[in-house]
Design a protein around this motif. Structure first.
Motif, PDB file in Angstrom:
ATOM      1  N   GLY A  25     -19.869  74.775 -54.101  1.00  0.00           N
ATOM      2  CA  GLY A  25     -19.512  74.787 -52.686  1.00  0.00           C
ATOM      3  C   GLY A  25     -18.736  73.533 -52.345  1.00  0.00           C
ATOM      4  N   SER A  26     -18.693  73.229 -51.070  1.00  0.00           N
ATOM      5  CA  SER A  26     -17.923  72.058 -50.657  1.00  0.00           C
ATOM      6  C   SER A  26     -18.714  71.256 -49.636  1.00  0.00           C
ATOM      7  N   LEU A  27     -18.222  70.087 -49.298  1.00  0.00           N
ATOM      8  CA  LEU A  27     -18.822  69.299 -48.231  1.00  0.00           C
ATOM      9  C   LEU A  27     -17.810  68.302 -47.692  1.00  0.00           C
ATOM     10  N   ASP A  41     -27.893  65.521 -51.957  1.00  0.00           N
ATOM     11  CA  ASP A  41     -28.817  65.954 -50.905  1.00  0.00           C
ATOM     12  C   ASP A  41     -28.614  67.417 -50.506  1.00  0.00           C
ATOM     13  N   VAL A  42     -27.351  67.857 -50.520  1.00  0.00           N
ATOM     14  CA  VAL A  42     -27.092  69.222 -50.046  1.00  0.00           C
ATOM     15  C   VAL A  42     -27.346  70.251 -51.149  1.00  0.00           C
ATOM     16  N   TYR A  43     -26.943  69.945 -52.384  1.00  0.00           N
ATOM     17  CA  TYR A  43     -26.946  70.991 -53.411  1.00  0.00           C
ATOM     18  C   TYR A  43     -28.000  70.829 -54.506  1.00  0.00           C
ATOM     19  N   ARG A  45     -31.586  69.786 -54.036  1.00  0.00           N
ATOM     20  CA  ARG A  45     -32.906  69.400 -53.507  1.00  0.00           C
ATOM     21  C   ARG A  45     -34.064  69.891 -54.380  1.00  0.00           C
TER      22      ARG A  45
END
Ligand SMILES: [Fe+2]
Ligand SMILES: [Fe+2]
Lengths: 95, 312
Positions: A25-27, A41-43, A45
């Motif tokens: 994904g992206s951020l 933190d996002v991908y 956990r």
């Protein structure tokens, strides 16, 4: 209000030793080290990764989906690239 | 574009959909498909983010360290869900910030359920059990939705959701094993959250203007009423098992349908809350706008820092 929007980064994660990094994904992040931190933190956990790559989305160059057929066609008619193309004499089971 | 070419592209597009071939970001798609997805995925993202507010309200007052750690992890997951979904929205060619500004300007909605207040600790149980339960019912079929990035985000979200519902059910079940006061608190939370949870599935099929096209495009796999029925069927036995009464006198097993019958939803309430007049609509949007404004200087400083280090 979009003047201060942070750049977009694509995130790739290696889930364990021996496997490729895979796009997840992206951020948004202001720079590369923040992108890595945010990606953790996002991908990841739940221990989804042991290694992270981030790439500015603007640097990704992609093939054109509308030319997909013509672009990939040359490999379709080369059936002799596959082992099933070949006749084996009776008696040979594994090759 | 030439209408002949347009027709051909649309026909090929629908054929791909019918064959369950996923649509990816750079593929040709009808403008209305793109718009529908931007609306649905961004609303979904906003719901995850706004949904952190009612639960966040109880983090500092969780009754034990275990409950606090769990609630923190749960709310952090919801932030993650919002981010996966903003990421998916951006693949459709809109910027994240514009999407968020649209929420703040009241141009797009989020799930109506988050406009109800969390008055007691039992509400945290009711939300995990009923609200996340209803969300899961909605989200599981979306793992097979026709747009690739949305489907992949949903797979990740669904994996994470299962603990959300369990932790809520655990809170409510424990309260139901407690004192009379605790039981009354659990029952009260369920009384308040039951009907709004049923409303989460959206208007009834007869009044749902987008459903038919969304099903043809395989964005949605079930209608609102089908999902609502699945949720009722799954939830009634869970309530019975721990001695809770769902606040609907019409609720009864219907042998011939093989489903539970349930009473009429108060659609006036639903449209009022969707229209901005729920108990907490104003508070929720204000909190989001404030968060963006208060963080502005941090984002500016980080960007200035990054620029300075790039040129050096
Ligand atoms: Fe979520
Ligand atoms: Fe959740």
């Amino acid at each position: 209000m979009s003047s201060n929007e942070w750049p977009l980064w694509e995130v790739f994660i290696r889930s364990k030793q021996g496997l490729n990094h895979k796009h997840v994904g992206s951020l948004r992040a202001s720079d590369a080290s923040m992108a890595i931190q945010n990606a953790r933190d996002v991908y990841t956990r739940r221990s989804e990764g042991i290694s992270i790559w981030v790439v500015p989305s603007s640097l990704i160059i992609a093939s054109d989906p509308s030319e997909m057929d013509a672009f990939f066609e040359p490999s379709d008619d080369k059936v002799y690239r596959h082992p099933t193309f070949y006749n084996l004499p009776e008696g040979i089971e594994h090759m | 574009m030439d209408t002949l070419i347009q027709d051909k592209l649309e026909k090929e597009f629908q054929e791909k959909i019918d064959k369950d071939i996923k649509i990816e970001p750079n593929d040709w798609m009808p403008e209305s498909y793109r718009k529908t997805l931007i609306r649905q995925i961004s609303q979904h993202a906003h719901s995850e983010i706004v949904g952190m507010l009612p639960e966040g309200n109880w983090i500092t007052r969780a009754p034990s360290l275990r409950r606090k750690a769990v609630l923190l992890a749960k709310v952090q997951d919801e932030a993650g869900h919002g981010l996966y979904l903003y990421s998916a929205t951006e693949t459709l060619g809109v910027s994240r910030e514009d999407t968020i500004d649209d929420l703040h300007a009241g141009k797009v909605k989020y799930s109506s359920i988050f406009n109800y207040p969390t008055l007691t600790w039992a509400d945290i149980g009711a939300i995990g059990w009923l609200v996340d339960g209803a969300a899961i019912m909605n989200q599981v079929p979306l793992c097979r939705t026709s747009y690739g990035p949305y489907a992949r985000a949903m797979v990740k979200i669904c994996k994470e959701e299962s603990f959300h519902q369990r932790q809520g059910y655990e809170i409510i079940s424990n309260l139901m094993k407690g004192t009379e006061e605790q039981k009354a608190m659990a029952q009260d939370a369920v009384n308040r959250f039951w009907w709004p949870s049923l409303m989460m599935f959206g208007p009834s099929d007869a009044d749902s203007k987008h459903t038919e096209q969304s099903i043809r495009w395989r964005i949605k796999r079930h209608t609102n009423d089908e999902l609502r029925q699945m949720f009722v069927d799954a939830t009634v036995p869970q309530a019975e098992l721990i001695g809770l009464t769902l606040p609907d006198p019409a609720l009864a097993w219907n042998e011939s349908r093989g489903h539970y019958d349930f009473g009429d939803i108060d659609w006036d309430e639903f449209w009022q809350v969707v229209g901005g007049n729920g108990p907490c609509n104003k508070e929720r949007i204000e909190a989001r706008i404030k968060a963006k404004k208060d963080g502005e200087w941090v984002r500016e400083a980080a960007l200035a820092y990054a620029k300075k280090h790039q040129t050096n």
